[in-house]
Design an enzyme around this catalytic site. Structure first.
Site, PDB file in Angstrom:
ATOM      1  N   ARG A 179      25.962  33.264  38.271  1.00 47.44           N
ATOM      2  CA  ARG A 179      27.390  33.013  38.481  1.00 47.44           C
ATOM      3  C   ARG A 179      27.585  32.221  39.775  1.00 47.44           C
ATOM      4  O   ARG A 179      27.375  32.745  40.867  1.00 47.44           O
ATOM      5  CB  ARG A 179      28.183  34.328  38.553  1.00 47.44           C
ATOM      6  CG  ARG A 179      29.666  34.086  38.833  1.00 47.44           C
ATOM      7  CD  ARG A 179      30.566  35.259  38.496  1.00 47.44           C
ATOM      8  NE  ARG A 179      30.430  36.386  39.398  1.00 47.44           N
ATOM      9  CZ  ARG A 179      31.270  37.436  39.421  1.00 47.44           C
ATOM     10  NH1 ARG A 179      32.295  37.481  38.580  1.00 47.44           N
ATOM     11  NH2 ARG A 179      31.072  38.435  40.250  1.00 47.44           N
ATOM     12  N   ASP A 460      33.481  45.039  45.098  1.00 49.70           N
ATOM     13  CA  ASP A 460      33.275  43.640  45.447  1.00 49.70           C
ATOM     14  C   ASP A 460      34.640  43.045  45.770  1.00 49.70           C
ATOM     15  O   ASP A 460      35.628  43.767  45.905  1.00 49.70           O
ATOM     16  CB  ASP A 460      32.518  42.877  44.349  1.00 49.70           C
ATOM     17  CG  ASP A 460      33.331  42.666  43.081  1.00 49.70           C
ATOM     18  OD1 ASP A 460      34.525  43.044  43.050  1.00 49.70           O
ATOM     19  OD2 ASP A 460      32.772  42.105  42.121  1.00 49.70           O
TER      20      ASP A 460
END
Length: 555
Positions: A179, A460
């Site tokens: 990613r 996160d």
């Protein structure tokens, strides 16, 4: 004005250190930032950066319309794509047919080894939300991936004596998906024609340039997760980049396979269009639940009827979240691709068996809901969740996926913004939780850590974003707390932020809680515009500009 040759390195500056020292693997940054690799990412940047910037401007125009009270709609211009039942995406790569359990984490050497040694099906290595984009994290992340896929990571942690090496003997090694950072991010350590390089292009380009052909030689391919898009034209941009990148390396178009994270409210109205734009390269869509919640709060922040209650009450069973999941699964399966489920962020609680059992049961229920809804796989943040998540998917989805399952649901434009949550409450506990999580995550991020355990959850950037935007919207609309009756004001929240920052900073030398608190307060007090993303708000504090690198000295 004379046109610049897109591959020339004139007007290109590297302001981050390009070390020739290995850290925990064999390669070094000098093996990654070679002249040819730099030419490749510079070509992509010069070819596509203007389009990227125009698309970011388009996001702000959408926000302005929403601020004026307008609604989001399915696009009239692409009705023909949605209503054509005949088109499908190209079949995905054989190695991506079964993705029941995916583990995620940043590209540091320990995490990479631990992820590859977990018996999941796929591993998303993340330059984005679970990784603070310091120059070292980004460049050594590329180094680590380069060595990991070539089986060249082998080191011992001196403090613990633990050896880190990928175990490939007699087992199926997870398939890696990368990613890159989102379109909104730049990297100020590389300047092209006087402006920072697109972080998306840098992350994608360096990985693809060095590893695509090697992966093909191993029966694999370059696989990607694409984050934070808000319009199908942003998916078209990725598709154009994929085509040029494959042409440059003389790799057939359609080799790259990419899964798009559906984690913004606007793009949930354009799912068919996203798949159509990437139909030769698509590996499906994923429900990025926390970012989707954040995006919904952010985009609807000036519409008082859409204020959300305490975050623990905004579950996957509330109307707007359920409807987005139903829509995603229906469209993915109609077009022949995977519909991936969301993150289980729970961390096993080792010192409390009773609490741990309750946490694992919550994970089991979450994964059961996903597989019964029609998802083809799901995410976990910790290897300890694998047995729970896998047992649910194996029992209820014995096939590699369930793309063949077609659900006949009709989701309207209004369904996607049905933020009505019966008995939803905003409480002092919810305010305090947002401040605590927001401050602790931001402080860790400023120290270079993007994946942080807080209250038995692996947080996160997405979960911190929810905290930040909820605090802002509650202040902006002067919400009254349901438990105390007190009105939430910027002054009240600022005082709580200062108190919490002081508590958190106690006994933690060299911390960055003051910077985190000041950033949070500026937005709440209206001293700055609400930043589109936490990562752009804080980015300048982690940039480490050094002396300009002599490009002629690169390999």
């Amino acid at each position: 004005m004379a046109q610049i040759n897109p591959t020339t390195l004139d007007n290109v500056k590297i302001l981050g250190e390009v070390s020739d020292k290995p850290l925990l693997s064999k390669a070094t940054p000098r093996d990654i930032l070679t002249k040819d690799a730099l030419k490749f990412i510079v070509l992509l940047h010069r070819s596509f950066n203007e389009t990227r910037k125009q698309l970011l401007e388009n996001r702000q125009k959408v926000q302005e319309r929403l601020d004026a009270g307008e609604s989001l709609h399915f696009l009239e211009e692409t009705k023909y794509i949605r209503e054509d039942p005949n088109w499908k995406c190209l079949p995905t790569h054989p190695k991506l047919q079964c993705r029941k359990i995916e583990i995620t984490g940043p590209p540091d050497a320990k995490m990479i080894v631990n992820a590859f040694n977990t018996d999941v099906f796929t591993y998303m290595t993340d330059f984005e939300d679970s990784c603070s984009p310091t120059w070292n994290n980004m460049i050594y992340g590329q180094v680590n991936l380069y060595d990991a896929i070539r089986d060249r990571i082998d080191f011992t942690n001196e403090a613990t004596g633990k050896r880190y090496k990928i175990n490939r003997e007699g087992r199926r090694v997870p398939v890696m998906i990368v990613r890159p950072r989102g379109w909104h991010m730049v990297d100020k350590h590389i300047l092209v024609d006087g402006e920072p390089i697109s972080a998306s292009i840098m992350d994608f380009g360096l990985f693809f340039f060095h590893n695509a052909k090697f992966l093909l030689s191993q029966g694999l391919a370059p696989f990607f997760y694409l984050p934070k898009m808000e319009h199908y034209k942003e998916a078209q941009l990725w598709n154009d980049i994929f085509c040029v990148a494959q042409d440059c390396l003389e790799i057939p178009r359609g080799t790259i396979k990419a899964t798009v994270l559906i984690e913004t409210l606007p793009i949930s109205y354009q799912l068919d269009e996203v798949l159509y734009a990437l139909r030769d390269h698509s590996a499906g869509l994923n429900c990025g639940r926390w970012d989707y919640m954040f995006s919904t709060i952010k985009r609807l922040r000036n519409q008082k009827q859409h204020i959300l209650p305490d975050r623990h009450q905004v579950t996957m069973t509330v109307p707007f979240m359920t409807n987005y999941v139903k829509q995603l699964i229906k469209i993915c399966h109609k077009r022949g691709v995977h519909a991936m489920g969301g993150m289980a962020a729970t961390i096993p609680i080792k010192d409390d068996p009773e609490k741990n059992a309750a946490a694992m049961e919550a994970v089991r229920q979450d994964k059961l809901r996903e597989v019964l809804a029609g998802h083809d796989g799901t995410w976990i943040a910790h290897p300890g969740l694998l047995p729970t998540a896998l047992s649910v998917f194996q029992e209820h989805m014995p096939t590699p996926n369930q793309i063949h399952v077609q659900k006949n649901v009709e989701i309207t434009e209004a369904d996607l913004v049905d933020t009505n949550i019966p008995d939803g409450k905003i409480t002092m506990k919810g305010v305090s939780a947002n401040i605590y999580i927001g401050l602790n995550y931001m402080e860790s991020w400023l120290r270079g850590l993007g994946c942080v355990p807080i209250n038995n959850l692996m947080e996160d950037a997405a979960t911190a974003e929810v905290s930040r935007l909820q605090l802002y919207s509650w202040c902006k609309h002067a919400v009254k707390m349901d438990d105390t009756g007190k009105t939430i004001t910027p002054e009240f929240i600022s005082k709580l932020i200062d108190e919490e920052a002081e508590r958190c900073a106690a006994n933690k030398p060299n911390n960055k809680f003051k910077i985190a608190a000041d950033c949070l307060k500026k937005e709440i007090n209206g001293h700055t515009e609400v930043a589109e993303f936490l990562t752009t708000l804080l980015y300048d504090d982690i940039v480490t500009i050094g002396p300009e690198v002599d490009i002629s000295s690169l390999k």
